[in-house]
Design a protein around this motif. Structure first.
Motif, PDB file in Angstrom:
ATOM      1  N   LEU A 469       0.853  -1.186   0.000  1.00  0.00           N
ATOM      2  CA  LEU A 469       0.000   0.000   0.000  1.00  0.00           C
ATOM      3  C   LEU A 469       0.889   1.235   0.000  1.00  0.00           C
ATOM      4  N   HIS A 470       0.692   2.086  -0.976  1.00  0.00           N
ATOM      5  CA  HIS A 470       1.472   3.323  -1.059  1.00  0.00           C
ATOM      6  C   HIS A 470       0.518   4.517  -1.053  1.00  0.00           C
ATOM      7  N   ILE A 471       0.651   5.381  -0.076  1.00  0.00           N
ATOM      8  CA  ILE A 471      -0.177   6.588  -0.006  1.00  0.00           C
ATOM      9  C   ILE A 471       0.503   7.675  -0.820  1.00  0.00           C
ATOM     10  N   GLU A 472      -0.113   8.023  -1.952  1.00  0.00           N
ATOM     11  CA  GLU A 472       0.477   8.991  -2.868  1.00  0.00           C
ATOM     12  C   GLU A 472       0.180  10.424  -2.451  1.00  0.00           C
ATOM     13  N   ARG A 473      -0.983  10.625  -1.863  1.00  0.00           N
ATOM     14  CA  ARG A 473      -1.352  11.960  -1.410  1.00  0.00           C
ATOM     15  C   ARG A 473      -2.306  11.825  -0.240  1.00  0.00           C
ATOM     16  N   ALA A 474      -2.099  12.617   0.814  1.00  0.00           N
ATOM     17  CA  ALA A 474      -3.019  12.649   1.954  1.00  0.00           C
ATOM     18  C   ALA A 474      -3.027  14.081   2.480  1.00  0.00           C
ATOM     19  N   ASP A 475      -4.100  14.794   2.193  1.00  0.00           N
ATOM     20  CA  ASP A 475      -4.219  16.201   2.577  1.00  0.00           C
ATOM     21  C   ASP A 475      -5.467  16.409   3.412  1.00  0.00           C
ATOM     22  N   ILE A 476      -5.344  17.217   4.451  1.00  0.00           N
ATOM     23  CA  ILE A 476      -6.498  17.577   5.257  1.00  0.00           C
ATOM     24  C   ILE A 476      -6.599  19.108   5.280  1.00  0.00           C
ATOM     25  N   ALA A 477      -7.820  19.572   5.206  1.00  0.00           N
ATOM     26  CA  ALA A 477      -8.051  21.022   5.207  1.00  0.00           C
ATOM     27  C   ALA A 477      -9.436  21.293   5.745  1.00  0.00           C
ATOM     28  N   ALA A 478      -9.626  22.504   6.249  1.00  0.00           N
ATOM     29  CA  ALA A 478     -10.949  22.897   6.717  1.00  0.00           C
ATOM     30  C   ALA A 478     -11.923  22.939   5.545  1.00  0.00           C
ATOM     31  N   VAL A 479     -13.141  22.458   5.776  1.00  0.00           N
ATOM     32  CA  VAL A 479     -14.186  22.568   4.759  1.00  0.00           C
ATOM     33  C   VAL A 479     -14.405  24.055   4.486  1.00  0.00           C
ATOM     34  N   PRO A 480     -14.380  24.483   3.217  1.00  0.00           N
ATOM     35  CA  PRO A 480     -14.541  25.912   2.922  1.00  0.00           C
ATOM     36  C   PRO A 480     -15.840  26.457   3.513  1.00  0.00           C
ATOM     37  N   PRO A 481     -15.869  27.729   3.888  1.00  0.00           N
ATOM     38  CA  PRO A 481     -17.093  28.315   4.430  1.00  0.00           C
ATOM     39  C   PRO A 481     -18.193  28.395   3.379  1.00  0.00           C
ATOM     40  N   THR A 482     -19.419  28.507   3.854  1.00  0.00           N
ATOM     41  CA  THR A 482     -20.562  28.559   2.945  1.00  0.00           C
ATOM     42  C   THR A 482     -20.437  29.723   1.963  1.00  0.00           C
ATOM     43  N   ALA A 483     -19.896  30.858   2.427  1.00  0.00           N
ATOM     44  CA  ALA A 483     -19.741  32.022   1.542  1.00  0.00           C
ATOM     45  C   ALA A 483     -18.870  31.679   0.337  1.00  0.00           C
ATOM     46  N   HIS A 484     -17.810  30.888   0.564  1.00  0.00           N
ATOM     47  CA  HIS A 484     -16.951  30.464  -0.542  1.00  0.00           C
ATOM     48  C   HIS A 484     -17.738  29.610  -1.517  1.00  0.00           C
ATOM     49  N   GLY A 485     -18.583  28.726  -0.981  1.00  0.00           N
ATOM     50  CA  GLY A 485     -19.408  27.885  -1.838  1.00  0.00           C
ATOM     51  C   GLY A 485     -20.336  28.692  -2.725  1.00  0.00           C
ATOM     52  N   TRP A 486     -20.898  29.776  -2.180  1.00  0.00           N
ATOM     53  CA  TRP A 486     -21.805  30.604  -2.979  1.00  0.00           C
ATOM     54  C   TRP A 486     -21.047  31.375  -4.051  1.00  0.00           C
ATOM     55  N   TRP A 487     -19.791  31.774  -3.774  1.00  0.00           N
ATOM     56  CA  TRP A 487     -18.989  32.426  -4.805  1.00  0.00           C
ATOM     57  C   TRP A 487     -18.714  31.467  -5.966  1.00  0.00           C
ATOM     58  N   VAL A 488     -18.405  30.208  -5.630  1.00  0.00           N
ATOM     59  CA  VAL A 488     -18.209  29.210  -6.686  1.00  0.00           C
ATOM     60  C   VAL A 488     -19.516  28.986  -7.440  1.00  0.00           C
ATOM     61  N   ALA A 489     -20.636  28.941  -6.702  1.00  0.00           N
ATOM     62  CA  ALA A 489     -21.938  28.776  -7.357  1.00  0.00           C
ATOM     63  C   ALA A 489     -22.210  29.935  -8.312  1.00  0.00           C
ATOM     64  N   LEU A 490     -21.801  31.145  -7.932  1.00  0.00           N
ATOM     65  CA  LEU A 490     -21.980  32.308  -8.804  1.00  0.00           C
ATOM     66  C   LEU A 490     -21.154  32.156 -10.083  1.00  0.00           C
ATOM     67  N   ALA A 491     -19.922  31.681  -9.935  1.00  0.00           N
ATOM     68  CA  ALA A 491     -19.090  31.435 -11.124  1.00  0.00           C
ATOM     69  C   ALA A 491     -19.728  30.369 -12.014  1.00  0.00           C
ATOM     70  N   MET A 492     -20.312  29.338 -11.392  1.00  0.00           N
ATOM     71  CA  MET A 492     -20.990  28.306 -12.165  1.00  0.00           C
ATOM     72  C   MET A 492     -22.236  28.864 -12.866  1.00  0.00           C
ATOM     73  N   CYS A 493     -22.902  29.830 -12.231  1.00  0.00           N
ATOM     74  CA  CYS A 493     -24.053  30.488 -12.864  1.00  0.00           C
ATOM     75  C   CYS A 493     -23.617  31.219 -14.131  1.00  0.00           C
ATOM     76  N   LEU A 494     -22.502  31.947 -14.048  1.00  0.00           N
ATOM     77  CA  LEU A 494     -21.989  32.637 -15.233  1.00  0.00           C
ATOM     78  C   LEU A 494     -21.604  31.635 -16.311  1.00  0.00           C
ATOM     79  N   PHE A 495     -20.999  30.522 -15.894  1.00  0.00           N
ATOM     80  CA  PHE A 495     -20.623  29.467 -16.846  1.00  0.00           C
ATOM     81  C   PHE A 495     -21.857  28.946 -17.583  1.00  0.00           C
ATOM     82  N   VAL A 496     -22.868  28.556 -16.820  1.00  0.00           N
ATOM     83  CA  VAL A 496     -24.065  27.946 -17.408  1.00  0.00           C
ATOM     84  C   VAL A 496     -24.822  28.964 -18.272  1.00  0.00           C
ATOM     85  N   ALA A 497     -24.951  30.214 -17.795  1.00  0.00           N
ATOM     86  CA  ALA A 497     -25.666  31.237 -18.563  1.00  0.00           C
ATOM     87  C   ALA A 497     -24.956  31.504 -19.888  1.00  0.00           C
ATOM     88  N   SER A 498     -23.635  31.590 -19.851  1.00  0.00           N
ATOM     89  CA  SER A 498     -22.866  31.851 -21.067  1.00  0.00           C
ATOM     90  C   SER A 498     -22.965  30.682 -22.038  1.00  0.00           C
TER      91      SER A 498
END
Length: 592
Positions: A469-498
């Motif tokens: 068994l070889h672990i190639e990558r193991a990263d831990i990080a805080a789950v992004p805040p909800t505000a960050h999620g909405w910014w990504v959702a906004l970018a996805m809105c521009l993507f889909v609309a375009s």
């Protein structure tokens, strides 16, 4: 009478778009629950889950190989009927699946249906509608496609609320009972999502039986009176006669030159090669924007960006509704502003949206901590099992007072790799298990066959049996805040609309309008084959790629491809609005 016949034709063709949208969008709501249950019950890897998503696209590739020939052989109408039957049969096969193979086969069958619809319905519309209506007819196909995406997202949202209610009700139970209750709710959720899709498939199948055949297909078969009758169903007599004369004139050169080298090898002349290559390039770049993967993985993307549970499903519904609304805008503009303008506008917006999403993900992915040494120390007998509970989080050097954590692990046993992700705020706290038995897949008939030919496109199980068994990558990080999620959702809105206002509508027109009559069926099949091949590859590598390299890498790659799309629309694509199919063909004949 003519208005009613035209309305029915557009309604059934639109239902084809609806099924195509369901094909693409239904997995987005089902995938998080399928991933939570099937990866445990059936021991599916990230690659196998990606294959389940990509199977629909692969099915489209396979059916694109013969869709044009099939439409020429049995006619456009009967090919549409067949596609509806295949879609209807795929639903119970998926919803009743009890393992990886039946689920994969059901998704593949669903994709074969979608591939037929994607070629034949635009072909049928192009050959049945008047030149002044063709743009709106193709846009209607795309509009119903987007409504299919909305319907799939709404069903996913309803099931997400059901799962959240079941999870809340299970909190009072013991840990074993709670885990079992949440598992059962998620398993029922993804199966129910697919059952909801059966009704539109049956409606499309029955409606296609009542349509008239394409007048151009009938004329090519020498059935002139039937072609005239088909035209008279949707046009005044004088328009029908004028269009029939145009169709016969366009077919006359083919009949006159039958048996000559040019007739037997039509793609060798520039008048056919140039529009064919432009259509193929546009279709390939259309999928290289990442649109199908975004629509299929959007709930996962938004979960990763910081939107929890049903909130991500709600954002998914908003995205799909916006897609439908912007498609209506495209319906209004496509025959006014033209295909070229809308493609330039749409691809420019997509590049902006993808760069924004990539930068947002890069900002949070840069804060990940490498915990490979800690996990490597827990390996026993080449296996590892842990829950991301408070004790584990502390052992990985994270303060419990910090936000909920997400652990991503990429590992391998020789050539066999997998990526798993766990969140500390998951109510069920599923075990992160790494073992040879669950990672090294048994040999397949296909793999064994290729190895006998001394070719090895698939991993050899023998190489994984003794590999550590070889672990190639193991990263831990805080789950992004909800505000960050909405910014990504906004970018996805521009993507889909375009995408909706430009490529979403114009790609179907490019597919049907650029191909000359003599190569239209087979040319459309080849172009859509390229389109679906690109889409399949992107979807198949999505989960392993974002697991290994992060979401930002994927978004930046798509942005580069879309920039090339913008340049293609600007410098290579001719304007075709308001022109008959015969006029467009004559334009390329002059260039040849």
């Amino acid at each position: 009478m003519q208005a009613r016949a035209m309305g029915f034709l557009l309604f059934i063709a639109g239902m084809g778009g609806l099924l195509y949208g369901i094909d693409v969008g239904i997995i987005a709501g089902a995938l998080p629950y399928l991933e939570s249950t099937a990866s445990v019950a059936w021991r599916l890897s990230a690659q196998q889950l990606s294959f389940i998503v990509a199977a629909v696209l692969l099915g489209s590739v396979l059916s694109s190989l013969f869709a044009g020939a099939l439409a020429d052989w049995i006619g456009r109408r009967w090919a549409m009927v067949l596609s509806g039957v295949l879609f209807s049969l795929s639903i119970p096969l998926i919803a009743l699946a009890d393992g990886y193979i039946p689920l994969l086969l059901g998704r593949l069958l669903q994709g074969i249906s979608g591939g037929l619809i994607g070629v034949i319905v635009p072909l049928y519309l192009a050959e049945c509608l008047h030149a002044r209506q063709r743009g709106r007819g193709a846009a209607l196909f795309q509009l119903l496609l987007t409504i299919g995406l909305v319907a799939a997202a709404v069903v996913g949202l309803l099931q997400a609320h059901t799962v959240e209610s079941a999870t809340a009700a299970a909190q009072a139970l013991s840990e074993t009972e709670r885990v079992a209750a949440v598992f059962a709710a998620k398993d029922n959720a993804w199966r129910s999502i697919f059952w909801w899709c059966l009704t539109p498939g049956l409606v499309f199948t029955a409606g296609s039986l009542l349509l008239a055949e394409s007048p151009r297909w009938l004329a090519r078969r020498g059935r002139i009176e039937e072609a005239r009758t088909a035209l008279l169903r949707t046009r005044p007599a004088d328009e029908a006669e004028a269009e029939l004369r145009e169709i016969q004139q366009a077919l006359a050169p083919a009949a006159a030159t039958a048996g000559t080298p040019a007739a037997s090898d039509p793609l060798l002349s520039r008048r056919y090669m140039l529009p064919f290559l432009i259509a193929c390039l546009v279709l390939a770049l259309n999928q290289a924007t990442g649109i199908n993967s975004v629509l299929a993985y959007v709930v996962n993307i938004l979960n990763q960006a910081g939107l929890p549970g049903a909130t991500a499903n709600t954002a998914d519904v908003v995205l799909k509704v916006l897609n439908a609304l912007m498609t209506i805008v495209a319906v209004v503009l496509v025959d006014r502003k033209g295909r070229k303008f809308l493609l330039m506008l749409g691809t420019g917006g997509i590049v902006t949206a993808l760069l924004a999403a990539g930068l947002l993900f890069r900002s949070v992915e840069g804060g990940q901590r490498d915990v490979r040494p800690q996990l490597q120390a827990h390996i026993q007998s080449d296996s590892l099992a842990l829950r991301l509970d408070d004790a584990t989080v502390t052992s990985l050097g994270v303060n419990l007072k910090e936000a909920p954590q997400q652990l991503t692990v990429a590992y391998s046993y020789g050539p066999f790799t997998n990526v798993q992700t766990r969140r500390s705020d998951d109510a069920a706290l599923p075990v992160l298990r790494m073992s040879r038995e669950e990672t090294v897949q048994p040999d397949s008939v296909i793999g064994a066959f290729f190895r006998k030919l001394h070719l090895n496109p698939f991993a050899d199980p023998a190489e994984g049996q003794n590999a550590p068994l070889h672990i190639e990558r193991a990263d831990i990080a805080a789950v992004p805040p909800t505000a960050h999620g909405w910014w990504v959702a906004l970018a996805m809105c521009l993507f889909v609309a375009s995408f909706a206002v430009g490529p979403g509508v114009c790609v179907w027109l490019a597919l049907s309008e650029l191909m000359p009559t003599r190569i239209r069926s087979n040319g459309m099949s080849i172009a859509l084959l390229i389109n679906q091949f690109v889409s399949t590859v992107i979807a198949a590598v999505f989960l392993p790629t974002v697991g290994q390299y992060g979401y930002a890498t994927m978004f930046f790659g798509w942005a580069g491809c879309t920039l090339l799309y913008f340049l293609t629309a600007t410098f290579l694509l001719p304007e075709t609005k308001g022109k008959t199919l015969e006029e467009i063909e004559a334009h390329f004949a002059r260039k040849g």
